[in-house]
Design an enzyme around this catalytic site. Structure first.
Site, mmCIF file in Angstrom:
data_model
loop_
_atom_site.group_PDB
_atom_site.id
_atom_site.type_symbol
_atom_site.label_atom_id
_atom_site.label_comp_id
_atom_site.label_asym_id
_atom_site.label_seq_id
_atom_site.Cartn_x
_atom_site.Cartn_y
_atom_site.Cartn_z
ATOM 1 N N ASP A 1 -2.310 -18.564 1.108
ATOM 2 C CA ASP A 1 -3.264 -19.302 0.265
ATOM 3 C C ASP A 1 -3.974 -20.378 1.087
ATOM 4 O O ASP A 1 -5.194 -20.542 1.024
ATOM 5 C CB ASP A 1 -2.570 -19.879 -0.985
ATOM 6 C CG ASP A 1 -1.242 -20.567 -0.701
ATOM 7 O OD1 ASP A 1 -0.757 -20.505 0.446
ATOM 8 O OD2 ASP A 1 -0.683 -21.170 -1.639
ATOM 9 N N LYS B 1 3.613 -15.525 3.140
ATOM 10 C CA LYS B 1 3.876 -16.283 1.918
ATOM 11 C C LYS B 1 5.389 -16.477 1.857
ATOM 12 O O LYS B 1 6.063 -16.077 0.895
ATOM 13 C CB LYS B 1 3.321 -15.502 0.700
ATOM 14 C CG LYS B 1 3.364 -16.240 -0.609
ATOM 15 C CD LYS B 1 2.339 -17.357 -0.745
ATOM 16 C CE LYS B 1 2.553 -18.129 -2.034
ATOM 17 N NZ LYS B 1 1.750 -19.360 -2.120
ATOM 18 N N ASP C 1 -6.103 -7.234 4.176
ATOM 19 C CA ASP C 1 -7.250 -6.628 3.488
ATOM 20 C C ASP C 1 -8.125 -7.726 2.887
ATOM 21 O O ASP C 1 -9.341 -7.764 3.082
ATOM 22 C CB ASP C 1 -6.744 -5.691 2.386
ATOM 23 C CG ASP C 1 -7.878 -5.082 1.592
ATOM 24 O OD1 ASP C 1 -8.844 -4.614 2.228
ATOM 25 O OD2 ASP C 1 -7.806 -5.072 0.349
ATOM 26 N N TYR D 1 0.819 -1.209 0.000
ATOM 27 C CA TYR D 1 0.000 0.000 0.000
ATOM 28 C C TYR D 1 0.855 1.262 0.000
ATOM 29 O O TYR D 1 0.436 2.296 -0.510
ATOM 30 C CB TYR D 1 -0.911 0.027 1.227
ATOM 31 C CG TYR D 1 -2.195 -0.744 1.083
ATOM 32 C CD1 TYR D 1 -2.191 -2.123 0.902
ATOM 33 C CD2 TYR D 1 -3.419 -0.089 1.135
ATOM 34 C CE1 TYR D 1 -3.369 -2.819 0.783
ATOM 35 C CE2 TYR D 1 -4.608 -0.792 1.019
ATOM 36 C CZ TYR D 1 -4.577 -2.155 0.847
ATOM 37 O OH TYR D 1 -5.755 -2.840 0.732
ATOM 38 N N ASP E 1 -12.054 -9.418 4.370
ATOM 39 C CA ASP E 1 -13.316 -9.440 3.605
ATOM 40 C C ASP E 1 -13.856 -10.869 3.583
ATOM 41 O O ASP E 1 -15.047 -11.102 3.762
ATOM 42 C CB ASP E 1 -13.107 -8.971 2.153
ATOM 43 C CG ASP E 1 -13.488 -7.516 1.942
ATOM 44 O OD1 ASP E 1 -13.239 -6.709 2.861
ATOM 45 O OD2 ASP E 1 -14.041 -7.188 0.873
HETATM 46 C C1 IPM Z 1 -10.376 -1.521 3.915
HETATM 47 C C2 IPM Z 1 -10.630 -0.929 2.547
HETATM 48 C C3 IPM Z 1 -9.478 0.005 2.205
HETATM 49 C C4 IPM Z 1 -8.205 -0.811 2.156
HETATM 50 C C5 IPM Z 1 -9.657 0.811 0.909
HETATM 51 C C6 IPM Z 1 -10.976 1.559 0.878
HETATM 52 C C7 IPM Z 1 -8.512 1.735 0.677
HETATM 53 O O1 IPM Z 1 -10.799 -1.913 1.595
HETATM 54 O O2 IPM Z 1 -10.337 -0.757 4.901
HETATM 55 O O3 IPM Z 1 -10.248 -2.731 4.015
HETATM 56 O O4 IPM Z 1 -7.891 -1.416 1.125
HETATM 57 O O5 IPM Z 1 -7.515 -0.852 3.169
HETATM 58 MN MN MN Z 2 -10.712 -3.927 2.391
#
Ligand code: IPM
Ligand code: MN
Length: 352
Positions: A221, A189, A245, A142, A249
């Site tokens: 993975d 990894k 990240d 990032y 999710d």
């Molecule tokens: C998160 C989001 C952010 C990230 C984006 C919106 C920049 O997806 O907080 O997980 O990738 O960190």
């Molecule tokens: Mn995210």
């Protein structure tokens, strides 16, 4: 206690869900005799519109002068399909993380028994899953050097990590595991990436300082598979920025709705509390978005920023009760029984 809270609702559904969290915070303050003062700041697309900058200096000053930041979401579809756009709302979130030194992002995954059937996974896999993802937040790809070469036809992002960055997040993770079930999973990894080999080397060096913690190492993975194959395996999972990240999710759907996942970002300056879902532009202004992730982020704010555990618990209890009683938005309700965003917020505030 007197609390100064920076209120950064941002874009999309951000303002609606933050408003519900504010109701919960005010209800807690009334019950426990605290006062909360809010200062509003622009961030994301709305800050670009007003200042030409997704994280303006004005907003940074407000955050630095506050005890905690309550954050909504950033993002606007008008930027998503334009790869040439020089300024993007998401840069506001990255800038606030970097400038406040928020190197650790804590994303708890907890299941509510009454919601387990909303999960795409089988009840017996999910029921009772309870773990903490700790994502490194100010390093890696990032923030590493990035750019284009060859007239733009070659692109690169650098997954850069310094020892001190790895040490401080692992220290936090080891200590966190010590307060839980004492099981730490370091996800990397290391069979391919040099940066991962540094992470693993440092974790192994640190292990003897925490003899009561059981540590295991898992390739990312494999971890992505184990998270849905066996979520109850995990207690504390720690990983670098990009892997974290993606994995969080994935982990969010274990509980049944992404609208439930709260987070705390902590580090050098003011801590920040935000739902992990994004700005959900399709729902903006419709009063249908699930406010629970933001309300639960406010619970984390009481606990992490102020050490007020009973106050956090009061919010958690009201949220659990609202779910049990079906006072929930459309992502969690059955056909035709959905409550609006504001109705859920009102109900929770009244039940605190
Ligand atoms: C998160 C989001 C952010 C990230 C984006 C919106 C920049 O997806 O907080 O997980 O990738 O960190
Ligand atoms: Mn995210």
């Amino acid at each position: 206690m007197k609390m100064k809270i920076a209120k950064l609702p941002g874009d999309g559904i951000g303002p609606e869900v933050v408003e519900q969290a504010v109701k919960a915070v005010d209800a807690v303050c009334k019950k426990f005799g605290h006062t909360a003062e809010y200062e509003f700041g622009y961030v994301g697309a709305c800050a670009i519109d007003n200042y030409g900058n997704p994280y303006p200096e004005e907003t940074h000053k407000i955050c630095m002068a506050s005890d905690a930041v309550l954050f909504g979401a950033v993002g606007d579809p008008k930027y998503d399909n334009d790869p040439t756009s020089k300024v993007r709302p998401e840069q506001g979130l990255l800038a606030i993380r970097k400038q406040l030194g928020l190197y650790a992002n804590l994303r708890p995954v907890e299941t509510f028994s009454s919601l387990v059937d909303k999960s795409p996974l089988k009840r017996e896999l999910v029921d009772g899953a309870d773990f903490m993802c700790i994502r490194e937040l100010t390093g890696g790809m990032y923030f590493g050097e990035k750019g284009r070469r060859d007239n733009g036809d070659t692109a690169f992002d650098t997954n850069l990590y310094h020892r001190f960055e790895v040490e401080r997040i692992l220290k936090l993770a080891f200590e966190y595991a010590g307060r839980r079930r004492k099981h730490l999973t370091v996800v990397d990894k290391a069979n391919v990436l040099e940066s991962s080999r540094l992470w693993r080397q440092i974790a192994q060096e640190m292990e003897p300082q925490y003899p009561d913690i059981k540590v295991d190492y898992m390739f990312v993975d494999n971890a992505s598979m184990q998270l849905i194959r066996c979520p109850k395996f995990f207690d504390v999972l720690v990983t670098e920025n990009t892997f974290g990240d993606i994995l969080t999710d994935e982990a969010s759907c274990i509980t049944g709705s992404m609208g439930l996942l709260a987070s705390a970002s902590v580090g050098e300056h003011t801590s920040l509390f935000e739902p992990i879902h994004g700005s959900y532009p399709q729902a903006a202004g419709k009063n249908i978005a699930n406010p629970l992730a933001t309300i639960l982020s406010a619970a984390m704010m009481f606990e992490y920023a102020f050490g007020l555990m009973d106050e956090g618990k009061a919010i958690r209890n009201a949220v659990a009760l609202s779910i049990e009683k079906g006072i929930v938005t459309e992502d969690l309700s059955g056909e035709g029984t959905a409550y609006s965003t504001s109705a859920v917020g009102d109900w929770i505030a009244a039940n605190i």
